[in-house]
Design an enzyme around this catalytic site. Sequence first.
Site, PDB file in Angstrom:
ATOM      1  CG  HIS A  80     -39.104  36.576 -16.186  1.00 58.26           C
ATOM      2  ND1 HIS A  80     -40.289  36.006 -16.875  1.00 58.26           N
ATOM      3  CD2 HIS A  80     -39.532  37.274 -15.103  1.00 58.26           C
ATOM      4  CE1 HIS A  80     -41.295  36.484 -16.087  1.00 58.26           C
ATOM      5  NE2 HIS A  80     -40.927  36.864 -15.068  1.00 58.26           N
ATOM      6  CD  GLN A 101     -37.791  31.463 -24.208  1.00 56.78           C
ATOM      7  OE1 GLN A 101     -36.986  31.018 -24.958  1.00 56.78           O
ATOM      8  NE2 GLN A 101     -37.616  31.811 -23.198  1.00 56.78           N
ATOM      9  CG  PHE A 132     -35.492  41.689 -23.569  1.00 60.09           C
ATOM     10  CD1 PHE A 132     -35.200  43.145 -23.814  1.00 60.09           C
ATOM     11  CD2 PHE A 132     -35.942  40.678 -24.332  1.00 60.09           C
ATOM     12  CE1 PHE A 132     -36.280  43.337 -24.734  1.00 60.09           C
ATOM     13  CE2 PHE A 132     -37.081  41.268 -25.221  1.00 60.09           C
ATOM     14  CZ  PHE A 132     -37.194  42.650 -25.423  1.00 60.09           C
TER      15      PHE A 132
END
Length: 182
Positions: A80, A101, A132
């Site tokens: 990711h 996003q 994250f």
Amino acid sequence: MPLSSSNAPHRLSPRPSQCGLEAFLDHYGDVFEHSPWVARHAWESGLDATHDDPSVLAEKMGQALREATPEEQLAVIRAHPDLAGKAALAGDLTASSKSEQAGAGLDQCTPEEYTRFEALNDAYRETFGFPFVIAVKGLDRHAILDAFAARLDNAPAVERATAIEQIVCIARFRLIAMSERD
């Protein structure tokens, strides 16, 4: 009953339960970021008509990730991209990540917000050894920044499990979106 984004039942097309391995991987192999082995494992463990529902298929694929070796899990987490990170700025995201996003407004950050994202991305990677991960659908950049800062205080094992569950949630959102396009 599986959760979906509306009250109408969602069905994937082509139906996963009716796909051979190659067709299944062609259609669903990219649901987990750069990790088609997750889809392969789910298919190999057997699919039935219930898996034509995107939420049920996401859970089946999520189970494959949960049962994977720690190294395989880390590889999926590390596949990711950073949120509002260098890959986003350079235009190097997958189509799904770019859309997700942008949907959270991460492509509209102020210079100060980009600086904060960069600092949090760096601190998070240093603390946990992976990026994250959060399912951004329904969140804005302010909520994401708040979650980012809060999760930095998690224990490594808790954060790794949280990242895996967030990845399964991302997969569910992606599969639901696929079913709505069909």
